[in-house]
Scaffold this motif. Structure first.
Motif, PDB file in Angstrom:
ATOM      1  N   ARG A  21      -6.988   2.212 -15.390  1.00  0.00           N
ATOM      2  CA  ARG A  21      -6.383   1.478 -16.501  1.00  0.00           C
ATOM      3  C   ARG A  21      -6.122   0.046 -16.074  1.00  0.00           C
ATOM      4  O   ARG A  21      -5.632  -0.198 -14.980  1.00  0.00           O
ATOM      5  CB  ARG A  21      -5.065   2.109 -16.928  1.00  0.00           C
ATOM      6  N   ASP A  23      -4.300  -3.626 -16.343  1.00  0.00           N
ATOM      7  CA  ASP A  23      -3.035  -4.242 -16.740  1.00  0.00           C
ATOM      8  C   ASP A  23      -3.377  -5.609 -17.324  1.00  0.00           C
ATOM      9  O   ASP A  23      -3.142  -6.642 -16.707  1.00  0.00           O
ATOM     10  CB  ASP A  23      -2.124  -4.364 -15.516  1.00  0.00           C
ATOM     11  N   TRP A  26      -6.771  -8.061 -22.426  1.00  0.00           N
ATOM     12  CA  TRP A  26      -8.140  -8.260 -22.870  1.00  0.00           C
ATOM     13  C   TRP A  26      -9.047  -7.061 -22.642  1.00  0.00           C
ATOM     14  O   TRP A  26     -10.035  -6.900 -23.343  1.00  0.00           O
ATOM     15  CB  TRP A  26      -8.744  -9.492 -22.193  1.00  0.00           C
ATOM     16  N   ILE A  27      -8.750  -6.257 -21.645  1.00  0.00           N
ATOM     17  CA  ILE A  27      -9.593  -5.085 -21.373  1.00  0.00           C
ATOM     18  C   ILE A  27      -8.720  -3.857 -21.178  1.00  0.00           C
ATOM     19  O   ILE A  27      -7.559  -3.958 -20.776  1.00  0.00           O
ATOM     20  CB  ILE A  27     -10.498  -5.283 -20.133  1.00  0.00           C
ATOM     21  N   ASP A  28      -9.291  -2.682 -21.476  1.00  0.00           N
ATOM     22  CA  ASP A  28      -8.542  -1.438 -21.350  1.00  0.00           C
ATOM     23  C   ASP A  28      -8.687  -0.806 -19.966  1.00  0.00           C
ATOM     24  O   ASP A  28      -7.735  -0.241 -19.434  1.00  0.00           O
ATOM     25  CB  ASP A  28      -9.011  -0.426 -22.406  1.00  0.00           C
ATOM     26  N   VAL A  29      -9.910  -0.867 -19.413  1.00  0.00           N
ATOM     27  CA  VAL A  29     -10.166  -0.220 -18.131  1.00  0.00           C
ATOM     28  C   VAL A  29     -10.990  -1.123 -17.214  1.00  0.00           C
ATOM     29  O   VAL A  29     -11.690  -2.025 -17.675  1.00  0.00           O
ATOM     30  CB  VAL A  29     -10.912   1.137 -18.288  1.00  0.00           C
TER      31      VAL A  29
END
Length: 171
Positions: A21, A23, A26-29
């Motif tokens: 995941r 932090d 802008w991105i989830d993963v």
């Protein structure tokens, strides 16, 4: 006849990647390669190995580490670096799998070259001991020390330089 060199040895490996995941707004993963297994396991690509605290390890699939006689200098440099590594290249994928396993190499220059395509994820991971021994054996059998030749430069003729005209011509 093919102009592309064929590898003398192909070592099968399995590749392990991590999804964590992010932090970030802008991105989830975040995806990254974390290791190679010294053989091809009996798993289908993208099998979950472990899930814990927002981190999932996947078996991404199998690949081969190809060894070429002409690259033994680079393999030797890798092994003597203090941290022998294997470079794993993941490329963006369209479809069911989150990324495509593009290449796995023991050649540091080749690993660096894959970073030229901005979309590739290139990660150097620790080299397993069994792979290190196989590469050492390959170097011992195929390495040929290349003699260094220093080029001789032509000596400048000061008289010829003095006769040059300012318009670029000669007298």
């Amino acid at each position: 006849m093919s102009a592309v060199a064929e590898p003398l040895v192909r070592i099968p490996v399995g590749v392990v990647v991590e999804r964590r995941r992010a932090d970030s707004p802008w991105i989830d993963v975040v995806w990254r390669s974390v290791g190679v297994l010294p053989d091809e396991p009996e798993m289908t690509p993208w099998t979950v190995i472990r899930e814990q605290d927002g981190v999932t390890l996947f078996y991404a699939g199998s690949a081969t580490v190809d060894l070429y006689r002409s690259e033994t200098d680079r393999y030797r440099d890798n092994l003597t670096s203090g941290t022998p590594s294997i470079w794993i290249v993941l490329s963006p994928a369209e479809g069911a799998s989150p990324c495509l396993l593009s290449a796995v190499t023991a050649d540091p220059a080749e690993g660096e070259a894959f970073t030229g395509a901005g979309a590739n994820l290139v990660e150097a991971v620790p080299m397993p001991e069994v792979l290190r021994r196989a590469i050492e054996d390959f170097i011992a059998e195929h390495h040929v020390e290349k003699e260094f030749f220093k080029r001789e430069r032509n000596r400048a003729d000061p008289e010829a330089l003095a006769q040059r005209r300012h318009d670029g011509g000669h007298e």
